[in-house]
Design a protein around this motif. Structure first.
Motif, PDB file in Angstrom:
ATOM      1  N   VAL A  41     -13.823   3.585  -3.750  1.00 36.17           N
ATOM      2  CA  VAL A  41     -12.478   3.254  -3.272  1.00 36.17           C
ATOM      3  C   VAL A  41     -12.355   1.734  -3.195  1.00 36.17           C
ATOM      4  N   ALA A  42     -11.246   1.204  -3.722  1.00 34.88           N
ATOM      5  CA  ALA A  42     -10.936  -0.221  -3.607  1.00 34.88           C
ATOM      6  C   ALA A  42      -9.553  -0.360  -2.993  1.00 34.88           C
ATOM      7  N   ILE A  43      -9.408  -1.335  -2.087  1.00 34.30           N
ATOM      8  CA  ILE A  43      -8.168  -1.505  -1.333  1.00 34.30           C
ATOM      9  C   ILE A  43      -7.766  -2.972  -1.321  1.00 34.30           C
ATOM     10  N   LEU A  44      -6.490  -3.220  -1.589  1.00 32.80           N
ATOM     11  CA  LEU A  44      -5.893  -4.547  -1.446  1.00 32.80           C
ATOM     12  C   LEU A  44      -4.677  -4.423  -0.538  1.00 32.80           C
ATOM     13  N   ARG A  45      -4.540  -5.361   0.406  1.00 33.70           N
ATOM     14  CA  ARG A  45      -3.391  -5.328   1.311  1.00 33.70           C
ATOM     15  C   ARG A  45      -2.863  -6.741   1.504  1.00 33.70           C
ATOM     16  N   GLY A  46      -1.539  -6.893   1.357  1.00 37.83           N
ATOM     17  CA  GLY A  46      -0.903  -8.184   1.534  1.00 37.83           C
ATOM     18  C   GLY A  46      -0.833  -8.975   0.239  1.00 37.83           C
ATOM     19  N   ARG A  47      -0.105 -10.093   0.311  1.00 38.23           N
ATOM     20  CA  ARG A  47       0.022 -10.993  -0.836  1.00 38.23           C
ATOM     21  C   ARG A  47      -0.036 -12.434  -0.358  1.00 38.23           C
ATOM     22  N   GLY A  48      -0.347 -13.309  -1.287  1.00 28.13           N
ATOM     23  CA  GLY A  48      -0.322 -14.734  -1.011  1.00 28.13           C
ATOM     24  C   GLY A  48      -1.247 -15.115   0.127  1.00 28.13           C
ATOM     25  N   ALA A  49      -0.761 -15.981   1.020  1.00 21.83           N
ATOM     26  CA  ALA A  49      -1.589 -16.477   2.112  1.00 21.83           C
ATOM     27  C   ALA A  49      -1.966 -15.381   3.098  1.00 21.83           C
ATOM     28  N   ASP A  50      -1.194 -14.297   3.139  1.00 26.61           N
ATOM     29  CA  ASP A  50      -1.461 -13.204   4.071  1.00 26.61           C
ATOM     30  C   ASP A  50      -2.352 -12.116   3.487  1.00 26.61           C
ATOM     31  N   ALA A  51      -2.782 -12.280   2.254  1.00 27.03           N
ATOM     32  CA  ALA A  51      -3.568 -11.231   1.605  1.00 27.03           C
ATOM     33  C   ALA A  51      -4.951 -11.116   2.236  1.00 27.03           C
ATOM     34  N   GLU A  52      -5.379  -9.886   2.447  1.00 22.37           N
ATOM     35  CA  GLU A  52      -6.736  -9.633   2.898  1.00 22.37           C
ATOM     36  C   GLU A  52      -7.667  -9.584   1.691  1.00 22.37           C
ATOM     37  N   PRO A  53      -8.949  -9.833   1.882  1.00 23.81           N
ATOM     38  CA  PRO A  53      -9.894  -9.710   0.757  1.00 23.81           C
ATOM     39  C   PRO A  53      -9.912  -8.281   0.234  1.00 23.81           C
ATOM     40  N   LEU A  54     -10.148  -8.130  -1.052  1.00 21.75           N
ATOM     41  CA  LEU A  54     -10.318  -6.796  -1.613  1.00 21.75           C
ATOM     42  C   LEU A  54     -11.540  -6.143  -0.979  1.00 21.75           C
ATOM     43  N   ARG A  55     -11.386  -4.889  -0.589  1.00 22.58           N
ATOM     44  CA  ARG A  55     -12.480  -4.164   0.057  1.00 22.58           C
ATOM     45  C   ARG A  55     -12.843  -2.934  -0.778  1.00 22.58           C
ATOM     46  N   THR A  56     -14.114  -2.642  -0.850  1.00 24.42           N
ATOM     47  CA  THR A  56     -14.577  -1.464  -1.581  1.00 24.42           C
ATOM     48  C   THR A  56     -15.420  -0.582  -0.665  1.00 24.42           C
ATOM     49  N   LEU A  57     -15.315   0.705  -0.915  1.00 23.06           N
ATOM     50  CA  LEU A  57     -16.094   1.700  -0.182  1.00 23.06           C
ATOM     51  C   LEU A  57     -16.812   2.590  -1.187  1.00 23.06           C
ATOM     52  N   VAL A  58     -18.012   2.999  -0.858  1.00 20.36           N
ATOM     53  CA  VAL A  58     -18.748   4.010  -1.623  1.00 20.36           C
ATOM     54  C   VAL A  58     -19.036   5.156  -0.665  1.00 20.36           C
ATOM     55  N   PRO A 336       6.585  -4.899   3.758  1.00 24.18           N
ATOM     56  CA  PRO A 336       6.236  -6.218   4.304  1.00 24.18           C
ATOM     57  C   PRO A 336       4.765  -6.562   4.079  1.00 24.18           C
ATOM     58  N   VAL A 337       3.922  -5.547   4.143  1.00 21.31           N
ATOM     59  CA  VAL A 337       2.501  -5.718   3.824  1.00 21.31           C
ATOM     60  C   VAL A 337       2.174  -4.718   2.715  1.00 21.31           C
ATOM     61  N   PRO A 338       2.350  -5.104   1.449  1.00 22.18           N
ATOM     62  CA  PRO A 338       2.103  -4.147   0.355  1.00 22.18           C
ATOM     63  C   PRO A 338       0.639  -3.749   0.291  1.00 22.18           C
ATOM     64  N   VAL A 339       0.418  -2.511  -0.147  1.00 19.86           N
ATOM     65  CA  VAL A 339      -0.942  -1.965  -0.210  1.00 19.86           C
ATOM     66  C   VAL A 339      -1.166  -1.341  -1.583  1.00 19.86           C
ATOM     67  N   ALA A 357      -5.986   8.661  -2.119  1.00 20.73           N
ATOM     68  CA  ALA A 357      -5.162   7.471  -2.315  1.00 20.73           C
ATOM     69  C   ALA A 357      -3.980   7.455  -1.359  1.00 20.73           C
ATOM     70  N   VAL A 358      -3.321   8.582  -1.210  1.00 18.82           N
ATOM     71  CA  VAL A 358      -2.160   8.662  -0.318  1.00 18.82           C
ATOM     72  C   VAL A 358      -2.582   8.447   1.138  1.00 18.82           C
ATOM     73  N   GLU A 359      -3.754   8.920   1.510  1.00 17.64           N
ATOM     74  CA  GLU A 359      -4.266   8.681   2.868  1.00 17.64           C
ATOM     75  C   GLU A 359      -4.374   7.183   3.137  1.00 17.64           C
ATOM     76  N   VAL A 360      -4.886   6.442   2.176  1.00 16.98           N
ATOM     77  CA  VAL A 360      -4.980   4.984   2.327  1.00 16.98           C
ATOM     78  C   VAL A 360      -3.610   4.362   2.478  1.00 16.98           C
ATOM     79  N   LEU A 361      -2.687   4.725   1.581  1.00 14.21           N
ATOM     80  CA  LEU A 361      -1.360   4.113   1.602  1.00 14.21           C
ATOM     81  C   LEU A 361      -0.636   4.397   2.914  1.00 14.21           C
ATOM     82  N   HIS A 362      -0.706   5.627   3.382  1.00 10.73           N
ATOM     83  CA  HIS A 362       0.011   5.991   4.600  1.00 10.73           C
ATOM     84  C   HIS A 362      -0.585   5.312   5.835  1.00 10.73           C
ATOM     85  N   ARG A 363      -1.877   5.120   5.856  1.00 16.14           N
ATOM     86  CA  ARG A 363      -2.515   4.502   7.015  1.00 16.14           C
ATOM     87  C   ARG A 363      -2.320   2.984   7.058  1.00 16.14           C
TER      88      ARG A 363
END
Length: 368
Positions: A41-58, A336-339, A357-363
């Motif tokens: 699983v890879a997750i990106l949240r936010g854009r520009g200066a507010d973007a969080e680092p990309l996170r991965t889960l195994v 406001p915080v795209p995922v 995927a939907v679980e991630v987006l909804h949370r």
């Protein structure tokens, strides 16, 4: 604790809760003949200066935890199967942004293969699976040939077996009918309009601009060595990397890491395409009602994008793929915080991959 530290702590807490929820989904009993044991699983949240680092889960099923060989799984590439359609569509839209391709123009300008077929077809209809073309997904000869492990049909043979050239087989133009054959023709359009082989077109128009350093269009059986796969009943337990040929995906198939699949859908912004074309890409039409076992409430399809249009469930867009040994999905939700999220399973269970995927987006889409 400063604001940045507080945000980081909340992000870590969100990720911990999310990991628990996704692990629970992975543990649920599957009706698939090839259930997944591992999820990337890879997750990106936010854009520009507010973007969080990309996170991965195994994530692994409990019965498999402790086994060796998955430490580097998040960095391994996988075939993304029909997520390749989003990549092909994005490349066509880049040509449209430069005026090379007219989305509402006749596809036959680039594709004489369509001459003599009933009904005029536009480039946009081709991208939306509304070009009146047949498919090979239900053909017994196709599935038998794949399972036999032989060399794939070439493009012309795919077209001939499906009765495309000069034929009348297929649904009415304008109605939705998912067609891999349609995207085989999209690949030919890209080569003819762009003047380069398809692999080079995708590298120039999609991979380089979006920073997808792991992505490549695969052509040969040897290209599958080292990719992320689980076993597939298609080959009776034989390793997919040895038994399968990527040429059986008629429109071509891309391999990339789960992180780059997430970057792909997160990168479809105004920095990549003009706003009008992005809106056109997401201007989806319904393709039916809710799907049994899947999260879709109002499933729709745009230009190379599967979309959820129900305002409560979505909106979100991206694509699901599936083939021997791996199931990839990648989806994005605005706000406001795209995922964005990508999930790769080492099994053949599109329902599970979509629910994860939907679980991630909804949370995560509700903000910080």
């Amino acid at each position: 604790m400063g604001k940045d530290d507080s945000n980081a702590a909340k992000a870590d807490m969100d990720l911990g809760l999310l990991k628990t929820a996704l692990a629970g989904l992975l543990e649920e009993e599957s009706t698939s003949p090839a259930p997944a044991g591992t999820a990337l699983v890879a997750i990106l949240r936010g854009r520009g200066a507010d973007a969080e680092p990309l996170r991965t889960l195994v994530l692994r099923r409990r019965a498999l935890r402790g086994e060796k060989g998955v430490e580097d799984a998040a960095e391994r590439r996988a075939l993304v199967y029909s997520l390749t359609k989003t990549i092909l569509a994005a490349a066509v839209l880049r040509l449209a942004a430069r005026g090379t391709v007219d989305l509402d123009g006749a596809a036959e300008r680039w594709l004489p293969e369509l001459a003599g077929r009933p009904g005029a077809v536009t480039v946009a209809q081709l991208l939306m699976h509304r070009a009146g073309l047949p498919d090979y997904g239900g053909r017994a000869d196709y599935h038998a040939a794949v399972a036999a492990g032989g060399e794939p049909w070439n493009g012309d043979e795919f077209l001939a077996r499906c009765g495309v050239i000069g034929g009348t087989d297929g649904p009415p133009v304008g109605s939705f009918a998912y067609s891999n054959i349609g995207y085989l023709l999209v690949g030919r359009l890209l080569e003819r309009a762009g003047g380069l082989p398809l692999a080079e077109m995708l590298a120039r128009e999609v991979f380089a601009p979006l920073g997808l350093s792991s992505a490549a269009l695969l052509r040969d059986r040897s290209d599958l060595d080292g990719l992320f796969f689980g076993p597939s009943p298609t080959f009776g337990g034989a390793p997919v990397a040895k038994a399968y040929h990527p040429g059986w995906v008629s429109h071509g198939v891309v391999a990339m890491t789960v992180s780059d699949a997430c970057r792909l859908v997160h990168g479809l912004t105004e920095d990549y395409l003009p706003g009008a074309l992005l809106r056109r890409m997401r201007d989806a039409l319904p393709v039916g009602g809710p799907m049994a076992g899947r999260p879709w409430v109002e499933p729709s399809y745009g230009l190379g994008l599967m979309m959820e249009l129900d305002p409560a469930a979505g909106p979100y867009w991206g694509h699901t793929g599936g083939g021997p040994g791996v199931t990839p999905v990648a989806y994005h939700t605005p706000g406001p915080v795209p995922v964005s999220v990508a999930v790769f399973l080492d099994g053949e269970d599109g329902n599970l991959a979509e629910w994860m995927a939907v679980e991630v987006l909804h949370r995560l889409r509700g903000g910080r």
